[in-house]
Design a protein around this motif. Structure first.
Motif, PDB file in Angstrom:
ATOM      1  N   MET A   1     -68.398  27.093  45.681  1.00 11.12           N
ATOM      2  CA  MET A   1     -69.146  27.564  44.518  1.00 11.12           C
ATOM      3  C   MET A   1     -69.255  29.092  44.528  1.00 11.12           C
ATOM      4  O   MET A   1     -69.119  29.739  43.486  1.00 11.12           O
ATOM      5  CB  MET A   1     -70.544  26.950  44.504  1.00 11.12           C
ATOM      6  N   ILE A   2     -69.495  29.643  45.700  1.00 10.10           N
ATOM      7  CA  ILE A   2     -69.626  31.104  45.819  1.00 10.10           C
ATOM      8  C   ILE A   2     -68.314  31.774  45.432  1.00 10.10           C
ATOM      9  O   ILE A   2     -68.307  32.781  44.713  1.00 10.10           O
ATOM     10  CB  ILE A   2     -70.078  31.490  47.244  1.00 10.10           C
ATOM     11  N   GLU A   3     -67.206  31.220  45.871  1.00 14.78           N
ATOM     12  CA  GLU A   3     -65.899  31.773  45.506  1.00 14.78           C
ATOM     13  C   GLU A   3     -65.626  31.591  44.008  1.00 14.78           C
ATOM     14  O   GLU A   3     -65.072  32.473  43.365  1.00 14.78           O
ATOM     15  CB  GLU A   3     -64.783  31.136  46.342  1.00 14.78           C
ATOM     16  N   ASP A   4     -66.063  30.462  43.447  1.00 19.51           N
ATOM     17  CA  ASP A   4     -65.873  30.213  42.011  1.00 19.51           C
ATOM     18  C   ASP A   4     -66.605  31.238  41.155  1.00 19.51           C
ATOM     19  O   ASP A   4     -66.198  31.505  40.022  1.00 19.51           O
ATOM     20  CB  ASP A   4     -66.362  28.814  41.630  1.00 19.51           C
ATOM     21  N   LEU A   5     -67.669  31.803  41.687  1.00 23.67           N
ATOM     22  CA  LEU A   5     -68.418  32.807  40.934  1.00 23.67           C
ATOM     23  C   LEU A   5     -67.537  34.013  40.603  1.00 23.67           C
ATOM     24  O   LEU A   5     -67.749  34.679  39.598  1.00 23.67           O
ATOM     25  CB  LEU A   5     -69.659  33.241  41.730  1.00 23.67           C
ATOM     26  N   ALA A   6     -66.518  34.249  41.432  1.00 20.45           N
ATOM     27  CA  ALA A   6     -65.617  35.382  41.189  1.00 20.45           C
ATOM     28  C   ALA A   6     -64.700  35.139  39.995  1.00 20.45           C
ATOM     29  O   ALA A   6     -64.154  36.085  39.426  1.00 20.45           O
ATOM     30  CB  ALA A   6     -64.784  35.659  42.442  1.00 20.45           C
ATOM     31  N   GLU A   7     -64.531  33.863  39.621  1.00 14.19           N
ATOM     32  CA  GLU A   7     -63.700  33.561  38.458  1.00 14.19           C
ATOM     33  C   GLU A   7     -64.524  33.785  37.202  1.00 14.19           C
ATOM     34  O   GLU A   7     -65.657  33.324  37.111  1.00 14.19           O
ATOM     35  CB  GLU A   7     -63.231  32.113  38.513  1.00 14.19           C
ATOM     36  N   PRO A   8     -63.988  34.494  36.236  1.00 15.13           N
ATOM     37  CA  PRO A   8     -64.751  34.741  35.019  1.00 15.13           C
ATOM     38  C   PRO A   8     -65.095  33.423  34.327  1.00 15.13           C
ATOM     39  O   PRO A   8     -64.294  32.492  34.334  1.00 15.13           O
ATOM     40  CB  PRO A   8     -63.826  35.579  34.140  1.00 15.13           C
ATOM     41  N   PRO A   9     -66.277  33.345  33.746  1.00 18.60           N
ATOM     42  CA  PRO A   9     -66.627  32.116  33.032  1.00 18.60           C
ATOM     43  C   PRO A   9     -65.742  31.945  31.805  1.00 18.60           C
ATOM     44  O   PRO A   9     -65.225  32.925  31.268  1.00 18.60           O
ATOM     45  CB  PRO A   9     -68.092  32.332  32.630  1.00 18.60           C
ATOM     46  N   PRO A  10     -65.550  30.702  31.386  1.00 14.69           N
ATOM     47  CA  PRO A  10     -64.717  30.504  30.202  1.00 14.69           C
ATOM     48  C   PRO A  10     -65.383  31.120  28.979  1.00 14.69           C
ATOM     49  O   PRO A  10     -66.608  31.250  28.927  1.00 14.69           O
ATOM     50  CB  PRO A  10     -64.641  28.976  30.070  1.00 14.69           C
ATOM     51  N   PRO A  11     -64.581  31.491  27.999  1.00 10.43           N
ATOM     52  CA  PRO A  11     -65.173  32.061  26.781  1.00 10.43           C
ATOM     53  C   PRO A  11     -65.997  30.991  26.061  1.00 10.43           C
ATOM     54  O   PRO A  11     -65.748  29.800  26.230  1.00 10.43           O
ATOM     55  CB  PRO A  11     -63.968  32.484  25.947  1.00 10.43           C
ATOM     56  N   PRO A  12     -66.962  31.418  25.265  1.00 12.37           N
ATOM     57  CA  PRO A  12     -67.748  30.437  24.510  1.00 12.37           C
ATOM     58  C   PRO A  12     -66.834  29.598  23.615  1.00 12.37           C
ATOM     59  O   PRO A  12     -65.809  30.075  23.132  1.00 12.37           O
ATOM     60  CB  PRO A  12     -68.691  31.288  23.657  1.00 12.37           C
ATOM     61  N   ARG A  13     -67.226  28.378  23.434  1.00  9.70           N
ATOM     62  CA  ARG A  13     -66.438  27.472  22.605  1.00  9.70           C
ATOM     63  C   ARG A  13     -66.402  27.961  21.165  1.00  9.70           C
ATOM     64  O   ARG A  13     -67.417  28.392  20.627  1.00  9.70           O
ATOM     65  CB  ARG A  13     -67.074  26.090  22.655  1.00  9.70           C
ATOM     66  N   GLU A  14     -65.247  27.881  20.559  1.00  9.05           N
ATOM     67  CA  GLU A  14     -65.079  28.219  19.151  1.00  9.05           C
ATOM     68  C   GLU A  14     -65.036  26.917  18.362  1.00  9.05           C
ATOM     69  O   GLU A  14     -64.143  26.095  18.566  1.00  9.05           O
ATOM     70  CB  GLU A  14     -63.784  29.005  18.934  1.00  9.05           C
ATOM     71  N   TYR A  15     -66.011  26.730  17.492  1.00 10.10           N
ATOM     72  CA  TYR A  15     -66.047  25.528  16.665  1.00 10.10           C
ATOM     73  C   TYR A  15     -65.406  25.809  15.314  1.00 10.10           C
ATOM     74  O   TYR A  15     -65.401  26.926  14.833  1.00 10.10           O
ATOM     75  CB  TYR A  15     -67.490  25.067  16.452  1.00 10.10           C
ATOM     76  N   GLY A  16     -64.932  24.741  14.707  1.00  6.39           N
ATOM     77  CA  GLY A  16     -64.282  24.846  13.412  1.00  6.39           C
ATOM     78  C   GLY A  16     -65.271  24.824  12.257  1.00  6.39           C
ATOM     79  O   GLY A  16     -66.488  24.707  12.437  1.00  6.39           O
ATOM     80  N   PRO A  17     -64.755  24.908  11.035  1.00  6.98           N
ATOM     81  CA  PRO A  17     -65.609  25.003   9.854  1.00  6.98           C
ATOM     82  C   PRO A  17     -66.491  23.775   9.621  1.00  6.98           C
ATOM     83  O   PRO A  17     -67.599  23.907   9.108  1.00  6.98           O
ATOM     84  CB  PRO A  17     -64.628  25.211   8.702  1.00  6.98           C
ATOM     85  N   LEU A  18     -66.038  22.602  10.005  1.00  7.25           N
ATOM     86  CA  LEU A  18     -66.876  21.415   9.801  1.00  7.25           C
ATOM     87  C   LEU A  18     -68.123  21.460  10.683  1.00  7.25           C
ATOM     88  O   LEU A  18     -69.213  21.056  10.255  1.00  7.25           O
ATOM     89  CB  LEU A  18     -66.082  20.132  10.053  1.00  7.25           C
ATOM     90  N   TYR A  19     -67.972  21.945  11.892  1.00  7.77           N
ATOM     91  CA  TYR A  19     -69.129  22.085  12.780  1.00  7.77           C
ATOM     92  C   TYR A  19     -70.147  23.052  12.157  1.00  7.77           C
ATOM     93  O   TYR A  19     -71.348  22.772  12.129  1.00  7.77           O
ATOM     94  CB  TYR A  19     -68.692  22.598  14.160  1.00  7.77           C
ATOM     95  N   HIS A  20     -69.668  24.156  11.637  1.00 15.21           N
ATOM     96  CA  HIS A  20     -70.564  25.145  11.032  1.00 15.21           C
ATOM     97  C   HIS A  20     -71.184  24.624   9.735  1.00 15.21           C
ATOM     98  O   HIS A  20     -72.351  24.920   9.443  1.00 15.21           O
ATOM     99  CB  HIS A  20     -69.825  26.467  10.823  1.00 15.21           C
ATOM    100  N   GLU A  21     -70.438  23.829   8.995  1.00 18.12           N
ATOM    101  CA  GLU A  21     -70.987  23.210   7.790  1.00 18.12           C
ATOM    102  C   GLU A  21     -72.138  22.271   8.172  1.00 18.12           C
ATOM    103  O   GLU A  21     -73.201  22.292   7.548  1.00 18.12           O
ATOM    104  CB  GLU A  21     -69.885  22.433   7.059  1.00 18.12           C
TER     105      GLU A  21
END
Length: 138
Positions: A53-73
């Protein structure tokens, strides 16, 4: 002293949060702090897990999820239903209608967004039930 996995997980989550939100985040300092929590832990599964886990902290976190237009609707319908001003009965009706609209949107949504869209209806349903005083009886 036994490995306090709850404390470790809490400290790790805090470090990950700071990594995502604080531009001055010091990765090396965070890793040192986490390693100090397992300094007395003998070799074994817990130590191996924590070091990973400590080593995993060095990996950048994934970018926030991008939702499509239906999710935003669906999100806009959800927000509008929450913001409604009127009597409890009117609000309950608005919430019910919003739930049905959101469910219909989820039916058209891509598979990877469908569950997230449907999840928006849960809070609406709970509030509607509360407003109608229709809670299940034990």
């Amino acid at each position: 002293m036994a490995f306090d996995i709850a404390r470790f997980n809490s400290e790790f989550a805090q470090a990950r949060h700071e990594q995502k939100t604080d531009p001055t985040f010091d990765l090396a300092a965070a890793q040192r702090k986490l390693r100090a929590l397992i300094a007395d832990e003998p070799d074994g599964e817990d130590r191996t897990f924590a070091l990973g886990m400590i080593e995993d902290l060095a990996e950048p976190p994934p970018p926030p999820r991008e939702y499509g237009p239906l999710y935003h609707e669906a999100g806009a319908i959800h927000a509008e239903a929450f913001a409604f001003k009127g009597s409890d009965e009117e609000w309950a009706d608005v919430l019910a209608e919003a739930r049905h609209k959101i469910w219909a949107i989820a039916d058209r949504a891509p598979h990877d967004e469908e569950a997230d869209i449907r999840a928006m209806t849960r809070a609406l349903e709970h509030i509607e039930t509360m407003l109608r005083q229709d809670w299940p009886k034990d």
